[in-house]
Design an enzyme around this catalytic site. Structure first.
Site, PDB file in Angstrom:
ATOM      1  CE  LYS A 131      -1.043  -0.290   4.997  1.00  0.00           C
ATOM      2  NZ  LYS A 131      -0.360  -1.585   5.219  1.00  0.00           N
ATOM      3  CG  ASN A 154       0.209   3.932   7.986  1.00  0.00           C
ATOM      4  OD1 ASN A 154       0.302   4.238   9.173  1.00  0.00           O
ATOM      5  ND2 ASN A 154       0.673   2.778   7.512  1.00  0.00           N
ATOM      6  CG  HIS A 200      -1.336  -5.201  11.986  1.00  0.00           C
ATOM      7  ND1 HIS A 200      -0.143  -4.846  12.586  1.00  0.00           N
ATOM      8  CD2 HIS A 200      -1.313  -4.628  10.755  1.00  0.00           C
ATOM      9  CE1 HIS A 200       0.559  -4.092  11.758  1.00  0.00           C
ATOM     10  NE2 HIS A 200      -0.126  -3.952  10.643  1.00  0.00           N
TER      11      HIS A 200
END
Length: 468
Positions: A131, A154, A200
């Protein structure tokens, strides 16, 4: 800075005073809010107070009087493995909890837009791997094509630290699952899902929760166009959920490896060539093989996703192709550092999990592989099918000996430190080899973050060039 809308004369609490938290506090104040803040770190609180922030102990229920909203920094758990006590307190008191991404989407559009010839747009990119590269590539293409653009989220600048939009501008945001999971507003014009692989999992209570956090960008946001990587089942499911049928061109399916010649709109890469298909007919083709900033099948998937997003905002295929050629790649992500005596040195320090390392290991024909660090749950045994191009592994850090037991018959040596690994790999490499740093592990045993690890590798390689 983007002043937050709808908070004038309200008292808003901010939890977490890192880069994101401080930028959020400033944007709230610019929108007319009275800001109070809390952080678990005493030093961080003292530094924020010295900068003029009002510190209030939010762990005490008596301090919540008059607070109408709690804004949480993305690194703070809000549900799994357990909610932070301050967030749990807000729940009990019925106070809404949001994050900076939610504030951005409710504040980005302003009355000034009525005077613009072309409304600004937002492209939001999420996914497990790629990403950051996809976000940076979209931003690069827009810049090269003369479109006003900003990049944040981010990657790079926090969303509320972006400048207010100008006529025809495109904001390109990278959004992590931590950010999409909590945001109360998610309204991009174009949403991109690169791929999905386990990551995660403790924060999301498993793969299903992780996928649900990513899916919110599409299900909650209702983008005009959705660019979906369909090389995994979750992507196929999501594309199907969003599409009304084969003629629905609001969903652009993306693949690296599959030929997607059915449906209304698809972009795929095979054997180094990107192809765009519209209504079953080829609309464009790009040769990706000589684009040094986009090596390997995983970067070809990133290129397809970026191409599709740029097409969705009106750019022409040849404009995009020309911009691809000048993309240098991101630091620490399949970044070519140097070529010495026919040996290529590649820094992919961001490959901190098995899936990312597997993609890097498939990008080059003959590899001297530097791996190791603080291993993650499950180890690296799953990499064995992808080690065919590895001439030798040089294992470093805390998990070096564990990794040695998990790479089958691949030749290896325990190098322990980055200095030893680079020196040994460089000494043994032959012309045509690639010395690849793709750790498949976290960096925290020897470095504060993956960036510092990649910078150390880069410095060592550049020192080799100075010796020549």
């Amino acid at each position: 800075m983007i002043p937050v809308q709808g908070v004038e004369h309200q008292t808003v609490a901010v939890l977490g005073l890192g880069r994101s938290g401080k930028a959020t506090a400033a944007a709230l104040a610019a929108g007319g809010a009275q800001v109070v803040a809390w952080d678990d770190g005493n030093d961080t609180r003292e530094a924020a107070a010295a900068d003029g922030l009002r510190i209030l102990d939010l762990t005490r229920e008596g301090n919540w009087q008059g607070i109408s909203l709690l804004i949480v920094s993305p690194g703070i758990p809000h549900l799994y493995p357990r909610a932070h006590p301050v967030i749990a307190m807000a729940w009990q008191l019925g106070i809404p909890v949001d994050n900076d991404i939610g504030l951005f989407f409710r504040s980005y559009a302003t009355g000034d837009w009525d005077q613009f010839d072309r409304a600004p747009r937002v492209i939001a990119v999420t996914g497990s791997n790629g990403k950051s590269t996809t976000t940076a590539l979209i931003h690069h293409v827009l810049e090269e094509c003369g479109r006003p653009t900003q990049m944040g989220g981010n990657i790079g600048t926090g969303v509320l630290s972006l400048e207010p939009a100008i006529d025809a501008e495109v904001a390109v945001l990278e959004l992590s699952s931590y950010q999409t999971d909590l945001a109360r507003a998610l309204t991009p014009d174009v949403a991109v899902m690169t791929n999905l692989s386990p990551d995660h999992l403790d924060r999301h209570a498993g793969l299903g929760g992780y996928f649900a956090a990513k899916r919110r960008l599409f299900a909650e946001g209702g983008p005009d166009r959705a660019v979906i990587g369909v090389d995994d089942p979750e992507g196929q499911y999501l594309a199907n959920q969003l599409s009304m049928g084969p003629a629905d061109d609001r969903v652009i399916r993306v693949s690296s490896g599959q030929k997607l010649d059915r449906g209304a709109w698809a972009v795929f890469a095979r054997k180094g060539f990107l192809s765009e298909y519209r209504k079953g007919r080829q609309a464009a083709s790009i040769d990706l093989r000589e684009m040094r900033g986009l090596p390997g099948a995983h970067n070809h998937q990133n290129a397809c996703a970026a191409y599709a997003a740029c097409r969705a905002v009106g750019l022409a295929p040849r404009e995009i192709e020309a911009a691809f050629h000048s993309f240098a790649g991101l630091p620490h992500r399949s970044q070519t550092v140097a070529e010495i005596g026919g040996v290529r040195f590649v820094n992919d320090s961001k490959a901190t999990n098995v899936d990312a390392a597997a993609k890097a290991l498939q990008a080059f024909p003959r590899i001297r592989w530097i791996a190791g660090g603080l291993g993650k749950e499950g180890g690296i045994a799953a990499l064995q099918p992808h080690l065919g191009a590895v001439a030798k592994a040089y294992l470093i850090g805390h998990s070096a000996r564990d990794f040695a037991l998990e790479i089958g018959q691949t030749p290896y040596e325990i190098a322990d430190t980055m200095e030893q690994a680079v020196a040994r790999a460089a000494a043994e490499a032959e012309p045509g080899d690639t010395v690849l740093l793709a750790p498949a592990a976290a960096s925290f045993d020897q470095y504060p973050n993956f960036e510092k690890r990649g910078e150390h590798f880069t410095d060592l390689v550049l020192a080799l060039t100075a010796d020549r």
